[in-house]
Design a protein around this motif. Sequence first.
Motif, PDB file in Angstrom:
ATOM      1  N   SER A  99     -26.586  43.656  -3.358  1.00  0.00           N
ATOM      2  CA  SER A  99     -26.303  44.579  -4.458  1.00  0.00           C
ATOM      3  C   SER A  99     -24.884  45.130  -4.350  1.00  0.00           C
ATOM      4  O   SER A  99     -24.196  45.289  -5.364  1.00  0.00           O
ATOM      5  N   ALA A 100     -24.437  45.399  -3.134  1.00  0.00           N
ATOM      6  CA  ALA A 100     -23.065  45.870  -2.932  1.00  0.00           C
ATOM      7  C   ALA A 100     -22.062  44.783  -3.305  1.00  0.00           C
ATOM      8  O   ALA A 100     -20.991  45.069  -3.850  1.00  0.00           O
ATOM      9  N   ILE A 101     -22.406  43.540  -3.030  1.00  0.00           N
ATOM     10  CA  ILE A 101     -21.536  42.427  -3.419  1.00  0.00           C
ATOM     11  C   ILE A 101     -21.449  42.355  -4.949  1.00  0.00           C
ATOM     12  O   ILE A 101     -20.362  42.171  -5.509  1.00  0.00           O
ATOM     13  N   ALA A 102     -22.576  42.527  -5.620  1.00  0.00           N
ATOM     14  CA  ALA A 102     -22.574  42.512  -7.089  1.00  0.00           C
ATOM     15  C   ALA A 102     -21.717  43.650  -7.633  1.00  0.00           C
ATOM     16  O   ALA A 102     -20.960  43.455  -8.598  1.00  0.00           O
ATOM     17  N   GLU A 103     -21.796  44.809  -7.023  1.00  0.00           N
ATOM     18  CA  GLU A 103     -20.986  45.946  -7.480  1.00  0.00           C
ATOM     19  C   GLU A 103     -19.502  45.683  -7.232  1.00  0.00           C
ATOM     20  O   GLU A 103     -18.661  45.991  -8.084  1.00  0.00           O
ATOM     21  N   ALA A 104     -19.165  45.107  -6.092  1.00  0.00           N
ATOM     22  CA  ALA A 104     -17.758  44.774  -5.812  1.00  0.00           C
ATOM     23  C   ALA A 104     -17.241  43.742  -6.812  1.00  0.00           C
ATOM     24  O   ALA A 104     -16.099  43.823  -7.272  1.00  0.00           O
ATOM     25  N   ARG A 154     -31.235  39.893  -9.035  1.00  0.00           N
ATOM     26  CA  ARG A 154     -30.757  39.328 -10.302  1.00  0.00           C
ATOM     27  C   ARG A 154     -30.181  40.403 -11.219  1.00  0.00           C
ATOM     28  O   ARG A 154     -29.226  40.151 -11.957  1.00  0.00           O
ATOM     29  N   LEU A 155     -30.737  41.608 -11.180  1.00  0.00           N
ATOM     30  CA  LEU A 155     -30.315  42.665 -12.105  1.00  0.00           C
ATOM     31  C   LEU A 155     -28.810  42.938 -12.046  1.00  0.00           C
ATOM     32  O   LEU A 155     -28.155  43.019 -13.082  1.00  0.00           O
ATOM     33  N   GLY A 156     -28.271  43.107 -10.848  1.00  0.00           N
ATOM     34  CA  GLY A 156     -26.843  43.397 -10.711  1.00  0.00           C
ATOM     35  C   GLY A 156     -25.976  42.265 -11.191  1.00  0.00           C
ATOM     36  O   GLY A 156     -24.982  42.472 -11.891  1.00  0.00           O
ATOM     37  N   PHE A 157     -26.347  41.057 -10.841  1.00  0.00           N
ATOM     38  CA  PHE A 157     -25.556  39.904 -11.256  1.00  0.00           C
ATOM     39  C   PHE A 157     -25.723  39.619 -12.741  1.00  0.00           C
ATOM     40  O   PHE A 157     -24.777  39.221 -13.409  1.00  0.00           O
ATOM     41  N   GLN A 158     -26.918  39.876 -13.269  1.00  0.00           N
ATOM     42  CA  GLN A 158     -27.129  39.686 -14.702  1.00  0.00           C
ATOM     43  C   GLN A 158     -26.278  40.670 -15.493  1.00  0.00           C
ATOM     44  O   GLN A 158     -25.708  40.326 -16.516  1.00  0.00           O
ATOM     45  N   ARG A 159     -26.181  41.900 -14.991  1.00  0.00           N
ATOM     46  CA  ARG A 159     -25.321  42.897 -15.648  1.00  0.00           C
ATOM     47  C   ARG A 159     -23.887  42.387 -15.702  1.00  0.00           C
ATOM     48  O   ARG A 159     -23.231  42.461 -16.737  1.00  0.00           O
ATOM     49  N   ASN A 160     -23.396  41.846 -14.597  1.00  0.00           N
ATOM     50  CA  ASN A 160     -22.031  41.319 -14.564  1.00  0.00           C
ATOM     51  C   ASN A 160     -21.848  40.182 -15.565  1.00  0.00           C
ATOM     52  O   ASN A 160     -20.857  40.142 -16.294  1.00  0.00           O
TER      53      ASN A 160
END
Length: 174
Positions: free
Chosen positions: A33-38, A94-100
Motif C-alpha cells: 500500500s505504501a508503494i502504491a501511495e509513493a 488492488r484498491l490503491g493501484f486501481q485508484r492510480n
Amino acid sequence: GFHGASMQAICAEAAMSPGALYRYFPSKEAIISAIAEAEHEAHAAFFARMGAAEDPVEALASIGVEALEGLLVSPINTLQVETMAEAIRNPAIRLGFQRNCDEARVMIVGALRRGQARGQVDPDLDIEVACQLVMALGDGLSAHQALDSGLSPERLRPVLQTLLRRFFRPPHAS
C-alpha cells in the motif's frame, strides 16, 4: 515475489530488523500500500504536465515516453511488476493501484478528448479504449524489461513516439 516472501525474508533483503520494519509496516499489505501511495505521488507531476499540455499527442509522445523510460531503467521496475501481480491476487491491495490507474485514465482521457475537440486527435477514435491500450502497452513494456528484454530507451523512444503519433493523430494529419 511478494506473494511468496515472508516478512523475515523482506527484513533480510531490506537489511532491517523485524522490529524496525514492523514499526512502519505491520504487514506485507501495508508495504505494498505504501508503494502504491509513493507511485501516486510520483505520478502527480506527470498528471500536471499532461493536463497543462496544449497538444495531448505530443505530451504523450514526450512526457509519457520520458516517464516510461525512467521506469524502464529504474531498479524499481521489477518491483512494479511484482506489485501489479500482487494487486491482481489480492483485492485489498488492488484498491490503491486501481485508484492510480483510474486517475491516470481520467487525466489521459480528458486530455485526449480536449485534443479531439481541437482537431489534434482522431475524432473517430474511442478514446477510453485507446487510453486502456496505451496503459497496457506501458505495463507490458515494464514486464518485458523486467525479463531483461535488452530494449534500450534510445531504441524505444523513436519507435514509441512514432506509434503514439500515428495512433492518435487524425488520418489527414502528418
